[in-house]
Design an enzyme around this catalytic site. Structure first.
Site, mmCIF file in Angstrom:
data_model
loop_
_atom_site.group_PDB
_atom_site.id
_atom_site.type_symbol
_atom_site.label_atom_id
_atom_site.label_comp_id
_atom_site.label_asym_id
_atom_site.label_seq_id
_atom_site.Cartn_x
_atom_site.Cartn_y
_atom_site.Cartn_z
ATOM 1 N N ALA A 95 -44.220 23.394 -31.974
ATOM 2 C CA ALA A 95 -44.530 23.638 -31.119
ATOM 3 C C ALA A 95 -43.551 24.005 -29.748
ATOM 4 C CB ALA A 95 -45.914 23.513 -30.387
ATOM 5 N N GLY A 146 -45.358 22.001 -35.411
ATOM 6 C CA GLY A 146 -46.380 22.935 -35.663
ATOM 7 C C GLY A 146 -45.140 23.295 -36.940
ATOM 8 N N GLU A 168 -46.588 22.539 -39.511
ATOM 9 C CA GLU A 168 -47.737 22.901 -40.613
ATOM 10 C C GLU A 168 -47.718 24.150 -40.576
ATOM 11 O OE1 GLU A 168 -49.290 21.849 -35.557
ATOM 12 O OE2 GLU A 168 -50.524 20.854 -37.180
ATOM 13 N N GLU A 225 -46.308 14.754 -32.603
ATOM 14 C CA GLU A 225 -46.921 14.929 -31.623
ATOM 15 C C GLU A 225 -47.148 13.513 -31.021
ATOM 16 O OE1 GLU A 225 -47.382 16.405 -34.225
ATOM 17 O OE2 GLU A 225 -47.392 18.623 -34.268
HETATM 18 N N1 CO8 Z 1 -39.941 22.934 -27.982
HETATM 19 C C1 CO8 Z 1 -39.024 23.744 -27.535
HETATM 20 N N2 CO8 Z 1 -37.781 23.650 -27.046
HETATM 21 C C2 CO8 Z 1 -37.280 23.280 -28.641
HETATM 22 C C3 CO8 Z 1 -38.083 22.118 -29.041
HETATM 23 C C4 CO8 Z 1 -39.613 22.477 -28.929
HETATM 24 N N3 CO8 Z 1 -40.580 22.138 -30.502
HETATM 25 N N4 CO8 Z 1 -37.333 22.061 -30.557
HETATM 26 C C5 CO8 Z 1 -35.943 21.950 -29.706
HETATM 27 N N5 CO8 Z 1 -36.329 22.662 -28.770
HETATM 28 C C6 CO8 Z 1 -34.902 23.410 -27.838
HETATM 29 C C7 CO8 Z 1 -34.436 22.226 -26.961
HETATM 30 O O1 CO8 Z 1 -34.822 22.007 -25.851
HETATM 31 C C8 CO8 Z 1 -32.772 22.776 -27.002
HETATM 32 O O2 CO8 Z 1 -32.695 22.939 -25.904
HETATM 33 P P1 CO8 Z 1 -31.827 23.107 -24.905
HETATM 34 O O3 CO8 Z 1 -30.408 23.472 -25.208
HETATM 35 O O4 CO8 Z 1 -31.971 24.160 -24.012
HETATM 36 O O5 CO8 Z 1 -32.182 21.866 -24.273
HETATM 37 C C9 CO8 Z 1 -32.295 23.083 -28.181
HETATM 38 O O6 CO8 Z 1 -33.727 23.739 -28.825
HETATM 39 C C10 CO8 Z 1 -31.376 22.403 -29.088
HETATM 40 O O7 CO8 Z 1 -32.514 21.469 -29.530
HETATM 41 P P2 CO8 Z 1 -31.552 19.888 -28.982
HETATM 42 O O8 CO8 Z 1 -30.635 19.539 -27.900
HETATM 43 O O9 CO8 Z 1 -32.550 18.623 -29.096
HETATM 44 O O10 CO8 Z 1 -31.259 19.363 -30.788
HETATM 45 P P3 CO8 Z 1 -30.365 18.114 -31.969
HETATM 46 O O11 CO8 Z 1 -30.406 18.201 -32.379
HETATM 47 O O12 CO8 Z 1 -30.593 16.934 -30.349
HETATM 48 O O13 CO8 Z 1 -32.454 17.820 -31.921
HETATM 49 C C11 CO8 Z 1 -34.689 17.565 -32.654
HETATM 50 C C12 CO8 Z 1 -33.451 18.116 -32.346
HETATM 51 C C13 CO8 Z 1 -34.903 15.844 -33.025
HETATM 52 C C14 CO8 Z 1 -35.326 18.465 -33.836
HETATM 53 C C15 CO8 Z 1 -34.933 17.772 -31.211
HETATM 54 O O14 CO8 Z 1 -34.755 18.612 -30.464
HETATM 55 C C16 CO8 Z 1 -36.404 17.139 -31.474
HETATM 56 O O15 CO8 Z 1 -37.187 16.594 -31.048
HETATM 57 N N6 CO8 Z 1 -37.919 18.637 -30.658
HETATM 58 C C17 CO8 Z 1 -38.415 18.360 -30.369
HETATM 59 C C18 CO8 Z 1 -39.806 17.981 -32.027
HETATM 60 C C19 CO8 Z 1 -40.757 17.797 -31.965
HETATM 61 O O16 CO8 Z 1 -41.729 17.160 -31.286
HETATM 62 N N7 CO8 Z 1 -41.821 18.879 -32.059
HETATM 63 C C20 CO8 Z 1 -43.266 18.711 -31.719
HETATM 64 C C21 CO8 Z 1 -44.266 19.941 -31.192
HETATM 65 S S1 CO8 Z 1 -45.617 19.463 -30.768
HETATM 66 C C22 CO8 Z 1 -46.054 20.858 -31.675
HETATM 67 O O17 CO8 Z 1 -45.843 21.224 -32.953
HETATM 68 C C23 CO8 Z 1 -48.175 20.616 -31.696
HETATM 69 C C24 CO8 Z 1 -48.352 20.772 -30.428
HETATM 70 C C25 CO8 Z 1 -50.101 21.118 -30.251
HETATM 71 C C26 CO8 Z 1 -50.354 22.362 -31.006
HETATM 72 C C27 CO8 Z 1 -51.092 23.352 -29.993
HETATM 73 C C28 CO8 Z 1 -50.857 24.392 -29.140
HETATM 74 C C29 CO8 Z 1 -51.785 24.901 -28.778
#
Ligand code: CO8
Length: 255
Positions: free
Chosen positions: A62, A107, A110, A130
């Site tokens: 997400a 997500g 998922e 999450e």
């Molecule tokens: N959301 C928004 N932006 C994201 C996300 C995300 N999930 N993941 C990565 N990005 C963005 C980063 O912010 C970054 O953008 P910017 O350059 O503008 O800062 C760009 O993508 C590249 O990401 P990174 O620089 O972080 O890249 P890395 O290679 O260093 O790291 C990772 C990659 C490990 C994947 C890291 O980005 C990360 O941990 N991302 C988040 C993963 C995560 O926690 N996912 C779960 C999200 S919550 C969810 O999915 C369910 C919630 C409940 C649902 C109900 C909703 C109503």
């Protein structure tokens, strides 16, 4: 649109195309996905391949930036909408294959769990992290993950937020196979292993297995008897059995 839908031979291919955010699922993207699944479901593709643009991520989950500060009821509606969009994918008339070409987190995993099959490229990494954000999966992960890997493994992955690499994903049954090369080509090669069979009969088989996951054994066996009888009544079953007896290849017509 951040979703690309294209046709490759007899297959539909959906690509999440938001590589600057690692293909994260914004609310708009989720709505687009729902419309795209409706379009695929109304078409005649024999399988759907789902993958992510770029070589880093299938989908990083997400869009966390959109979640910050949301009112409670908006968040609940968001989860329900995402679940409903992924249910469309789960219920497509054709099997679907997620090709995980990098991160498949939250997500993103998922979404992959709502597909019939998951293939992992060597750089795939998947999990439900999450908990590290103080959240609980909301797009079906707590329900589909235990059905795929069992409750103990699902609890471990959800409560620790630990992510697994491609080899471990295959070992625990989260991914069906490790594949290499171009994600779309890998998905299509896998789809060709079943795509020449009768689509309605494939559907009966999928339905029987899906029902096994939430039906007591005695009831499930009745469901199996009904669905296998329905398959037996198709023209394709008559053709398949005739072809065997006549020692020739069957020609199925989805009837
Ligand atoms: N959301 C928004 N932006 C994201 C996300 C995300 N999930 N993941 C990565 N990005 C963005 C980063 O912010 C970054 O953008 P910017 O350059 O503008 O800062 C760009 O993508 C590249 O990401 P990174 O620089 O972080 O890249 P890395 O290679 O260093 O790291 C990772 C990659 C490990 C994947 C890291 O980005 C990360 O941990 N991302 C988040 C993963 C995560 O926690 N996912 C779960 C999200 S919550 C969810 O999915 C369910 C919630 C409940 C649902 C109900 C909703 C109503």
């Amino acid at each position: 649109m951040a979703i690309e839908l294209k046709r490759v031979d007899e297959f539909a291919v959906v690509t999440l195309r938001r590589p600057e955010a690692l293909n994260a699922l914004s609310f708009a993207l989720i709505e687009d996905l729902g419309r795209t699944f409706d379009q695929v479901g109304g078409g005649d593709a024999r399988a759907l391949i789902v993958t992510g643009a770029g070589d880093k991520a299938f989908c990083a989950g997400a869009d966390i930036k959109e979640l910050v500060g949301r009112p409670l009821m908006a968040q609940k509606r968001g989860a329900e909408t995402g679940q409903a969009m992924f249910a469309k994918l789960d219920r497509l008339p054709m099997p679907s294959i997620a090709v995980l070409n990098g991160y498949a987190f939250g997500g993103g995993l998922e979404l992959a769990l709502a597909c019939t099959f998951r293939l992992a490229l060597p750089n795939a990494r998947m999990g439900l992290p999450e908990i590290k954000l103080g959240l609980v999966p909301g797009y079906g992960g707590t329900q589909r993950l235990p059905r795929v890997v069992g409750a103990a493994r699902a609890l471990e992955l959800i409560l620790t937020g630990r992510t697994v690499d491609a080899a471990e994903a295959v070992r625990i049954g989260l991914a069906n196979r490790l594949v290499d090369g171009d994600p779309v080509a890998a998905g299509i090669a896998f789809a060709r292993e079943f795509s020449r069979y009768s689509l309605p009969v494939l559907g009966f088989a999928r339905e029987a297995v899906t029902r096994a996951l939430d039906t007591p054994l005695n009831e499930g066996l009745k469901v199996e008897a009904d669905l296998s009888t329905l398959a037996f009544r198709t023209e394709d079953a008559a053709e398949g059995m005739a072809a065997f007896i006549e020692k020739r290849a069957p020609r199925f017509h989805d009837r």
